[in-house]
Design a protein around this motif. Structure first.
Motif, PDB file in Angstrom:
ATOM      1  N   MET A   1       0.837  -1.323  -0.064  1.00 15.73           N
ATOM      2  CA  MET A   1      -0.122  -0.022  -0.027  1.00 15.73           C
ATOM      3  C   MET A   1       0.895   1.095   0.033  1.00 15.73           C
ATOM      4  SD  MET A   1      -1.221   0.202   3.854  1.00 15.73           S
ATOM      5  CE  MET A   1      -2.422   1.599   3.643  1.00 15.73           C
ATOM      6  N   SER A   2       0.352   2.379  -0.536  1.00 15.66           N
ATOM      7  CA  SER A   2       1.162   3.639  -0.621  1.00 15.66           C
ATOM      8  C   SER A   2       0.288   4.575  -0.186  1.00 15.66           C
ATOM      9  CB  SER A   2       1.935   3.612  -1.856  1.00 15.66           C
ATOM     10  OG  SER A   2       0.838   4.044  -2.819  1.00 15.66           O
ATOM     11  N   LEU A   3       0.788   5.703   0.251  1.00 17.82           N
ATOM     12  CA  LEU A   3       0.085   6.969   0.604  1.00 17.82           C
ATOM     13  C   LEU A   3       0.850   8.111   0.163  1.00 17.82           C
ATOM     14  CD1 LEU A   3      -2.129   8.516   2.187  1.00 17.82           C
ATOM     15  CD2 LEU A   3      -0.372   8.368   4.208  1.00 17.82           C
ATOM     16  N   ALA A   4       0.085   9.026  -0.542  1.00 16.62           N
ATOM     17  CA  ALA A   4       0.801  10.337  -1.017  1.00 16.62           C
ATOM     18  C   ALA A   4      -0.005  11.242  -0.771  1.00 16.62           C
ATOM     19  CB  ALA A   4       1.082  10.193  -2.397  1.00 16.62           C
TER      20      ALA A   4
ATOM     21  N   GLN B   1      -4.718  17.204  -1.241  1.00 16.99           N
ATOM     22  CA  GLN B   1      -4.955  16.005  -2.075  1.00 16.99           C
ATOM     23  C   GLN B   1      -4.278  14.793  -1.295  1.00 16.99           C
ATOM     24  OE1 GLN B   1      -3.436  15.194  -5.944  1.00 16.99           O
ATOM     25  NE2 GLN B   1      -5.326  15.840  -6.911  1.00 16.99           N
ATOM     26  N   ILE B   2      -5.224  13.683  -1.124  1.00 17.61           N
ATOM     27  CA  ILE B   2      -4.922  12.550  -0.462  1.00 17.61           C
ATOM     28  C   ILE B   2      -4.818  11.288  -1.353  1.00 17.61           C
ATOM     29  CG2 ILE B   2      -5.349  10.926   1.206  1.00 17.61           C
ATOM     30  CD1 ILE B   2      -6.536  13.321   2.813  1.00 17.61           C
ATOM     31  N   ARG B   3      -3.805  10.656  -1.799  1.00 13.55           N
ATOM     32  CA  ARG B   3      -3.837   9.603  -2.384  1.00 13.55           C
ATOM     33  C   ARG B   3      -3.607   8.223  -1.926  1.00 13.55           C
ATOM     34  NH1 ARG B   3      -0.928  12.013  -6.188  1.00 13.55           N
ATOM     35  NH2 ARG B   3       1.055  10.668  -5.968  1.00 13.55           N
ATOM     36  N   ILE B   4      -4.367   7.248  -2.188  1.00  8.86           N
ATOM     37  CA  ILE B   4      -4.055   5.896  -1.468  1.00  8.86           C
ATOM     38  C   ILE B   4      -4.223   4.889  -2.403  1.00  8.86           C
ATOM     39  CG2 ILE B   4      -4.778   4.309   0.248  1.00  8.86           C
ATOM     40  CD1 ILE B   4      -6.283   6.455   1.770  1.00  8.86           C
TER      41      ILE B   4
END
Ligand SMILES: [Mg+2]
Length: 441
Positions: free
Chosen positions: A295-298, A344-347
């Protein structure tokens, strides 16, 4: 899919795009230091500065009043996002003339597939080299839109992007047999998507440059970083060739990319949102019989800078309790040292495996009991609909902002057509229809 022909992938990227757009829109700004200021009133932080402004030391992220202090005769422009989107669309319309395959990546950035051009387009024509062809494209964007772009040509998207950074401003081609040499002294952190966590892990192995990575045993890279590690090792050794992919057929990832309705200064609220998104996505994966291994979070901040981190589970994971605990850790890592509001949130969950675990109702370990709870929740939702059971995070969120109460289903990856829709609010097919109008200028 591996093509034996070396791929020729071109990366095109606008130079200081927003600032360049301002100069393109107002010719009187030409040659002057110009920066675009963020914040609702344009008095926040510099989000783009042109080359003239950069000479004065003005950088993205600097406060606008500070920029004015170091460069009193410079021009502060308020962002005109609608105009930037229009110019972006016209830029991509020009690019479409140069390739059958175009993959937009962001408002000012895209990949073009030029593989086999040397056999079918550049042969027996006045345009005889890749450099002529690409510079022709760059000149046309400059002349028709007054926007400067840089580009890089290589055997993969990774290489093309690195070539562009080396070129700025201009064009650099990295021929297949020169890749290893080109990469040798470049810091591995320059690689898009490497992430701080991986960079630290590589540094711990003594690998600061691609040259260092190339000299590590490939098995070490594979053990530490999985598929990504193998790919990086081949890349560093000048042995990575990949076709430019337009669409992904089977689901290999599930991702969520949300621009918040307002820039959120409260990090706890941002975390609450991230947790509820992750819970929703894991539910979706479970309905499809899948579970993620990575999993990644940006996070993107007000000034458009980004911070990201990723995690690889020891085994594929499907339990919200475990996944969300890791997400909280990633969040803390990503936010460390930042103070700006979140834009902005990217998962993203990737490396998906089939879900074959049948959790027992009464487990003997903590993990099993959590699994049983998750499964029971899943069943209730299946019976009563998505809103039957809310996690604490979702509940808190609903009370915070009604905008999030009805999350839209999200798509894996962002294929070209979706990106077009997102960037310009139009279908990809419709881009071509405007061609006539553009060419007449
Ligand atoms: Mg750019």
């Amino acid at each position: 899919m591996v093509s034996r022909l070396p791929s020729r992938i071109l990366h095109v990227d606008g130079d200081t795009f927003f600032a360049s757009c301002e100069v393109a829109l107002d010719a009187s700004l030409s040659g002057r230091p110009v920066w675009v200021g963020g914040g609702r009133r344009g008095d926040g932080i510099v989000i783009a500065a042109n080359r003239e402004a950069k000479r004065f030391g003005i950088r993205t992220g600097m406060a606008c009043f500070e920029a004015k202090r170091v460069c009193p005769h410079g021009v502060l422009a308020r962002p005109q996002y609608d105009e930037y989107r229009r110019l972006s669309k016209e830029m991509f319309q020009i690019m479409e003339d140069y390739t059958p395959t175009l993959v937009p990546m962001s408002i000012d950035e895209g990949f073009l597939d030029l593989t086999s051009m040397d056999r079918h387009v550049w042969r027996d024509t006045t345009v005889s080299t890749a450099a002529d062809y690409v510079n022709g494209l760059r000149d046309r964007i400059q002349q028709e839109l007054r926007l400067p772009v840089s580009s890089g040509l290589g055997r993969s998207t990774w290489m093309a992007k690195l070539a562009t950074s080396a070129a700025k401003p201009g064009f650099v081609e990295v021929p297949p047999d020169r890749e290893k040499e080109f990469l040798a002294d470049r810091p591995v952190g320059e690689l898009a998507g490497a992430g701080k966590r991986r960079e630290r892990m590589l540094a711990a192995l003594g690998a600061l440059t691609f040259g260092h990575v190339a000299r590590l045993p490939s098995t070490v890279m594979k053990d530490r970083f999985g598929i990504w590690g193998q790919q990086l090792w081949l890349f560093a050794n000048g042995r990575w060739n990949e076709p430019l992919l337009l669409e992904v057929k089977d689901r290999t990832t599930i991702s969520s990319n949300t621009t918040l309705p307002y820039d959120e200064p409260d990090y706890e609220a941002a975390l609450v949102f991230a947790l509820s998104e992750s819970t929703r996505m894991i539910g979706q994966l479970r309905r499809e019989g899948l579970q993620p291994r990575e999993m990644s979070l940006a996070i993107r901040f007000t000034d458009f800078t980004e911070s990201a981190a990723m995690h690889r589970f020891e085994h594929p994971q499907f339990r919200n309790s475990i996944i969300n605990a890791v997400l909280e850790e990633l969040f803390a890592e990503v936010m460390a040292g930042h103070a700006q509001p979140v834009r902005q949130i990217r998962i993203c969950f990737s490396n998906l495996k089939p879900l074959d675990t049948q959790p027992t109702l009464w487990g003997t370990t903590d993990a099993e009991r959590w699994g049983a709870l998750d499964a029971a929740m899943q069943q209730l939702e299946g019976q009563w609909g998505d809103s039957a059971v809310l996690t604490g995070a979702q509940y808190a969120l609903r009370h915070q902002d009604a905008t999030h109460s009805n999350p839209k289903p999200k798509c894996p990856f962002v294929p070209a057509r979706e990106m077009a829709q997102k960037l310009w609010g139009e279908k990809l097919e419709q881009l071509s229809k405007h061609h006539g109008a553009i060419k007449k200028r």
